[in-house]
Design an enzyme around this catalytic site. Structure first.
Site, PDB file in Angstrom:
ATOM      1  CG  PHE A  69      -1.461   1.275   1.632  1.00  0.00           C
ATOM      2  CD1 PHE A  69      -2.366   1.949   0.737  1.00  0.00           C
ATOM      3  CD2 PHE A  69      -1.348   1.372   3.168  1.00  0.00           C
ATOM      4  CE1 PHE A  69      -3.140   3.406   0.811  1.00  0.00           C
ATOM      5  CE2 PHE A  69      -2.145   3.179   3.287  1.00  0.00           C
ATOM      6  CZ  PHE A  69      -3.066   3.801   1.939  1.00  0.00           C
ATOM      7  CB  ILE A  70       3.121   2.992   2.217  1.00  0.00           C
ATOM      8  CG1 ILE A  70       1.873   2.739   3.476  1.00  0.00           C
ATOM      9  CG2 ILE A  70       3.625   4.284   2.708  1.00  0.00           C
ATOM     10  CD1 ILE A  70       1.964   2.606   5.321  1.00  0.00           C
TER      11      ILE A  70
ATOM     12  CG  ASP B 131       6.992  -6.252  -2.675  1.00  0.00           C
ATOM     13  OD1 ASP B 131       6.546  -5.629  -1.784  1.00  0.00           O
ATOM     14  OD2 ASP B 131       6.269  -7.662  -2.416  1.00  0.00           O
TER      15      ASP B 131
ATOM     16  CG  ASP C 185       1.026   6.060  15.927  1.00  0.00           C
ATOM     17  OD1 ASP C 185       0.979   4.206  14.879  1.00  0.00           O
ATOM     18  OD2 ASP C 185       0.338   6.546  15.580  1.00  0.00           O
ATOM     19  CD  GLU C 186      -0.219  -0.446  15.609  1.00  0.00           C
ATOM     20  OE1 GLU C 186      -0.641  -0.729  15.042  1.00  0.00           O
ATOM     21  OE2 GLU C 186       0.045  -1.620  16.503  1.00  0.00           O
TER      22      GLU C 186
ATOM     23  N   PRO D  17     -17.567  -4.706  11.090  1.00  0.00           N
ATOM     24  CG  PRO D  17     -15.969  -6.329  10.925  1.00  0.00           C
ATOM     25  CD  PRO D  17     -16.455  -5.392  10.328  1.00  0.00           C
TER      26      PRO D  17
ATOM     27  CE1 TYR E 203     -11.883  -6.420  15.157  1.00  0.00           C
ATOM     28  CE2 TYR E 203      -9.738  -5.651  15.342  1.00  0.00           C
ATOM     29  CZ  TYR E 203     -10.817  -5.996  14.819  1.00  0.00           C
ATOM     30  OH  TYR E 203     -10.220  -7.244  13.780  1.00  0.00           O
TER      31      TYR E 203
ATOM     32  NE  ARG F 150      -6.215  -5.176  16.419  1.00  0.00           N
ATOM     33  CZ  ARG F 150      -6.624  -4.374  15.669  1.00  0.00           C
ATOM     34  NH1 ARG F 150      -5.639  -3.298  15.824  1.00  0.00           N
ATOM     35  NH2 ARG F 150      -6.172  -4.457  14.071  1.00  0.00           N
TER      36      ARG F 150
HETATM   37  P1  NAD Z   1       1.540  -3.718   3.035  1.00  0.00           P
HETATM   38  O1  NAD Z   1       1.018  -4.558   4.251  1.00  0.00           O
HETATM   39  O2  NAD Z   1       0.193  -3.038   2.395  1.00  0.00           O
HETATM   40  O3  NAD Z   1       2.627  -3.890   2.461  1.00  0.00           O
HETATM   41  C1  NAD Z   1       3.270  -4.468   2.609  1.00  0.00           C
HETATM   42  C2  NAD Z   1       4.508  -4.897   1.657  1.00  0.00           C
HETATM   43  O4  NAD Z   1       6.094  -5.589   1.800  1.00  0.00           O
HETATM   44  C3  NAD Z   1       3.753  -6.117   0.308  1.00  0.00           C
HETATM   45  O5  NAD Z   1       4.177  -5.759  -0.635  1.00  0.00           O
HETATM   46  C4  NAD Z   1       4.684  -7.239   0.182  1.00  0.00           C
HETATM   47  O6  NAD Z   1       4.210  -8.388  -0.323  1.00  0.00           O
HETATM   48  C5  NAD Z   1       6.148  -6.723   1.182  1.00  0.00           C
HETATM   49  N1  NAD Z   1       6.488  -7.940   2.574  1.00  0.00           N
HETATM   50  C6  NAD Z   1       6.271  -8.074   3.083  1.00  0.00           C
HETATM   51  N2  NAD Z   1       7.603  -9.000   3.793  1.00  0.00           N
HETATM   52  C7  NAD Z   1       7.822  -9.303   2.980  1.00  0.00           C
HETATM   53  C8  NAD Z   1       9.639  -9.900   2.598  1.00  0.00           C
HETATM   54  N3  NAD Z   1       9.702 -11.430   3.191  1.00  0.00           N
HETATM   55  N4  NAD Z   1      10.334 -10.020   1.789  1.00  0.00           N
HETATM   56  C9  NAD Z   1      10.065  -8.703   0.314  1.00  0.00           C
HETATM   57  N5  NAD Z   1       8.665  -7.817   0.420  1.00  0.00           N
HETATM   58  C10 NAD Z   1       7.949  -8.474   1.913  1.00  0.00           C
HETATM   59  O7  NAD Z   1       1.823  -2.738   4.345  1.00  0.00           O
HETATM   60  P2  NAD Z   1       2.110  -0.938   4.497  1.00  0.00           P
HETATM   61  O8  NAD Z   1       0.609  -0.608   4.946  1.00  0.00           O
HETATM   62  O9  NAD Z   1       1.929  -0.223   3.019  1.00  0.00           O
HETATM   63  O10 NAD Z   1       2.870  -0.108   5.175  1.00  0.00           O
HETATM   64  C11 NAD Z   1       4.488  -0.543   4.377  1.00  0.00           C
HETATM   65  C12 NAD Z   1       5.448  -0.464   5.830  1.00  0.00           C
HETATM   66  O11 NAD Z   1       5.192   0.832   6.668  1.00  0.00           O
HETATM   67  C13 NAD Z   1       5.593  -1.137   6.616  1.00  0.00           C
HETATM   68  O12 NAD Z   1       6.761  -1.269   7.502  1.00  0.00           O
HETATM   69  C14 NAD Z   1       4.404  -0.367   8.266  1.00  0.00           C
HETATM   70  O13 NAD Z   1       4.961  -0.889   9.718  1.00  0.00           O
HETATM   71  C15 NAD Z   1       4.815   0.668   7.999  1.00  0.00           C
HETATM   72  N6  NAD Z   1       3.041   1.867   8.147  1.00  0.00           N
HETATM   73  C16 NAD Z   1       2.562   1.488   7.937  1.00  0.00           C
HETATM   74  C17 NAD Z   1       1.322   2.344   8.490  1.00  0.00           C
HETATM   75  C18 NAD Z   1       0.133   1.925   7.717  1.00  0.00           C
HETATM   76  O14 NAD Z   1      -1.432   2.426   8.578  1.00  0.00           O
HETATM   77  N7  NAD Z   1      -0.328   1.255   6.702  1.00  0.00           N
HETATM   78  C19 NAD Z   1       1.982   3.206   9.346  1.00  0.00           C
HETATM   79  C20 NAD Z   1       2.868   3.614   9.703  1.00  0.00           C
HETATM   80  C21 NAD Z   1       3.587   2.511   9.182  1.00  0.00           C
HETATM   81  O1  DAU Z   2      -0.618   3.400  13.800  1.00  0.00           O
HETATM   82  C1  DAU Z   2      -0.028   3.055  12.835  1.00  0.00           C
HETATM   83  C2  DAU Z   2      -0.573   1.397  12.548  1.00  0.00           C
HETATM   84  O2  DAU Z   2      -1.657   1.849  11.984  1.00  0.00           O
HETATM   85  C3  DAU Z   2       0.577   0.250  11.214  1.00  0.00           C
HETATM   86  O3  DAU Z   2       1.356   0.153  11.537  1.00  0.00           O
HETATM   87  C4  DAU Z   2      -0.307  -0.718  11.310  1.00  0.00           C
HETATM   88  O4  DAU Z   2       0.732  -1.589   9.658  1.00  0.00           O
HETATM   89  C5  DAU Z   2      -1.712  -1.026   9.864  1.00  0.00           C
HETATM   90  O5  DAU Z   2      -2.176  -1.891  10.619  1.00  0.00           O
HETATM   91  C6  DAU Z   2      -2.664   0.356  11.405  1.00  0.00           C
HETATM   92  O6  DAU Z   2      -2.831  -0.807  12.860  1.00  0.00           O
HETATM   93  P1  DAU Z   2      -3.896  -0.399  13.526  1.00  0.00           P
HETATM   94  O7  DAU Z   2      -4.400  -1.133  14.409  1.00  0.00           O
HETATM   95  O8  DAU Z   2      -4.340   0.851  13.997  1.00  0.00           O
HETATM   96  O9  DAU Z   2      -4.835  -0.392  12.238  1.00  0.00           O
HETATM   97  P2  DAU Z   2      -5.902  -1.269  11.654  1.00  0.00           P
HETATM   98  O10 DAU Z   2      -6.872  -0.576  10.286  1.00  0.00           O
HETATM   99  O11 DAU Z   2      -6.138  -2.588  12.001  1.00  0.00           O
HETATM  100  O12 DAU Z   2      -7.291  -0.904  13.359  1.00  0.00           O
HETATM  101  C7  DAU Z   2      -7.493   0.367  13.454  1.00  0.00           C
HETATM  102  C8  DAU Z   2      -8.133   0.874  13.937  1.00  0.00           C
HETATM  103  O13 DAU Z   2      -9.523   0.328  13.754  1.00  0.00           O
HETATM  104  C9  DAU Z   2      -8.233  -0.220  15.284  1.00  0.00           C
HETATM  105  O14 DAU Z   2      -8.654   0.610  16.983  1.00  0.00           O
HETATM  106  C10 DAU Z   2      -8.995  -1.624  15.783  1.00  0.00           C
HETATM  107  C11 DAU Z   2     -10.102  -0.879  14.843  1.00  0.00           C
HETATM  108  N1  DAU Z   2     -10.914  -1.599  14.602  1.00  0.00           N
HETATM  109  C12 DAU Z   2      -9.982  -2.597  12.924  1.00  0.00           C
HETATM  110  C13 DAU Z   2     -10.155  -3.448  12.404  1.00  0.00           C
HETATM  111  C14 DAU Z   2      -9.601  -4.366  10.933  1.00  0.00           C
HETATM  112  C15 DAU Z   2     -11.989  -2.523  13.872  1.00  0.00           C
HETATM  113  O15 DAU Z   2     -12.019  -2.317  14.822  1.00  0.00           O
HETATM  114  N2  DAU Z   2     -12.625  -3.541  13.240  1.00  0.00           N
HETATM  115  C16 DAU Z   2     -11.792  -3.813  11.984  1.00  0.00           C
HETATM  116  O16 DAU Z   2     -12.532  -4.685  11.424  1.00  0.00           O
END
Ligand code: NAD
Ligand code: DAU
Length: 341
Positions: free
Chosen positions: A11-12, A32, A126-127, A205, A207, A273
């Site tokens: 995604f990012i 990837d 930030d987690e 859903p 939580y 959760r």
């Molecule tokens: P994502 O799950 O959408 O994508 C992860 C990517 O990494 C995928 O393309 C996957 O194929 C690749 N990958 C996984 N394991 C691998 C491996 N062993 N070797 C090579 N590639 C591999 O994740 P995202 O939401 O885009 O997050 C990207 C980064 O940003 C992560 O490090 C995550 O911790 C961080 N991050 C995410 C969020 C968020 O809200 N999604 C917020 C803060 C930080």
């Molecule tokens: O804060 C940054 C993090 O944000 C990233 O590091 C992670 O990669 C990313 O997955 C995200 O983590 P969260 O656990 O905060 O995100 P998630 O979307 O899973 O959940 C957001 C909030 O919503 C959390 O309080 C749990 C709640 N939730 C989530 C899902 C999937 C629900 O209530 N129902 C759901 O089905």
């Protein structure tokens, strides 16, 4: 600039690759593994930049392949996104986060150290600060207090990355961002899951009581923040990247229902959760002061853009929700509904 990006089909990472290809003349090599979350459809259009983009299908846990790639490409910088990124999956099975997020980061740091890479941007979250009582907002000095196997693996990899700066003088910079949302996000995270379910008239859903608070950051703002850190961040430093928009989950879900024109009765409260962090909050003052970055996309605009994207990408959603997704969904949500009363 010659960049090695890991996880650039996620995604990012894919938003970052698209942004760099469109806005610079840099070359991007994207390593990837294409796990369930990686999708080359997220990079349609990258072929329009011949000579500047190369996709390498590989695993960051493969020491020899990573080392050979870093030697062959000689990147000026590595931007490390690759991770197992979902908290719920890390609770269902913790092993992959320990392997990919911790050991995978080690493999990349080692390759970067051996080959003298000029900058290593470690993308974190930030987690790692854990749940914070109001009115606290984490600065980069806050203690690490992770709650889930996912956030513990990210905190551990942050510490390892920092140790490579302190011990080996590898030019590491760490970013910690809040919750991202936007197009191409895998529909396991809150916002895309709620949008995809609402559009298909499925249950949403929520939580626990739904009053957990997250700070929402539009994905392109996150990518601009990472680029600012890549170009202007001081080595050895940590930079928070937040959206300055805190909302309880229930309000996010209600806004999705409102924007999709679906009834509130689609909300289904489910068992909470385990170890659920109540509230995240982040100060990005350091990044703003040092680089001039600030988030540009407000939540209303970002959510509308995101919903429009999911509406017009029904085939993408159906493809990523087929097969293994259904068994994940049953495993995570099956039998979890809380019967009212
Ligand atoms: P994502 O799950 O959408 O994508 C992860 C990517 O990494 C995928 O393309 C996957 O194929 C690749 N990958 C996984 N394991 C691998 C491996 N062993 N070797 C090579 N590639 C591999 O994740 P995202 O939401 O885009 O997050 C990207 C980064 O940003 C992560 O490090 C995550 O911790 C961080 N991050 C995410 C969020 C968020 O809200 N999604 C917020 C803060 C930080
Ligand atoms: O804060 C940054 C993090 O944000 C990233 O590091 C992670 O990669 C990313 O997955 C995200 O983590 P969260 O656990 O905060 O995100 P998630 O979307 O899973 O959940 C957001 C909030 O919503 C959390 O309080 C749990 C709640 N939730 C989530 C899902 C999937 C629900 O209530 N129902 C759901 O089905």
């Amino acid at each position: 600039m010659n960049l090695l990006v890991t996880g650039g089909a996620g995604f990012i990472g894919s938003a970052f690759v698209r942004m760099i290809l469109a806005e610079t003349d840099w070359r991007v090599v994207n390593l990837d593994k294409l796990t369930y979350a990686g999708n080359l459809e997220n990079l349609t259009g990258a072929e329009a930049f011949p000579g500047r983009y190369r996709f390498v299908h590989g695993d960051i846990l493969d020491d020899a392949a990573v080392d050979a790639l870093v030697e062959e490409e000689g990147p000026d910088a590595i931007v490390h996104f690759a991770a197992e990124s979902h908290v719920d999956r890390s609770i269902l099975s913790p092993e992959p986060v320990i392997q990919t997020n911790f050991r995978g980061t080690f493999v990349l740091l080692e390759a970067a150290r051996r080959r003298g890479v000029g900058r290593f941007v470690h993308v974190s979250t930030d987690e790692v600060y854990g749940s914070l009582a109001p009115p606290l907002a984490a600065t980069e000095e806050f203690a690490l207090n992770p709650s889930s196997p996912y956030s513990a693996s990210k905190a551990a990899s942050d510490l390892l990355a920092r140790s490579y700066f302190v011990t080996f003088k590898l030019p590491v910079v760490i970013t910690r961002a809040s919750n991202n949302y936007g197009p191409y996000q895998f529909p396991e995270k809150l916002i895309p899951l709620m949008i995809a379910n609402a559009l298909e008239d499925r249950k949403l859903p929520v939580y626990g009581d739904g009053l957990q608070v997250r700070d929402w950051l539009y994905v392109d703002d996150h990518c601009r923040g990472i680029r600012a850190v890549l170009e202007k961040g001081r080595v050895g430093e940590i930079y928070n990247i937040g959206g300055n928009r805190s909302l309880p989950n229930l309000e996010v879900v209600e806004r999705v229902l409102e924007a999709t024109g679906k009834p509130r009765s689609l909300i289904e409260y489910v068992k909470d959760r385990p170890g659920h962090d109540r509230r995240y909050a982040l100060s990005s003052e350091k990044l703003e002061r040092e680089t001039g970055w600030s988030p540009r996309v407000d939540f209303e605009t970002g959510l509308k853009r995101t919903i429009d994207w999911y509406r017009s990408h029904g085939e993408w959603v159906s493809r990523v929700r087929s097969g293994a997704y259904r068994s994940y969904y049953d495993r995570n949500y099956g039998g979890r509904a809380v019967v009212p009363g």
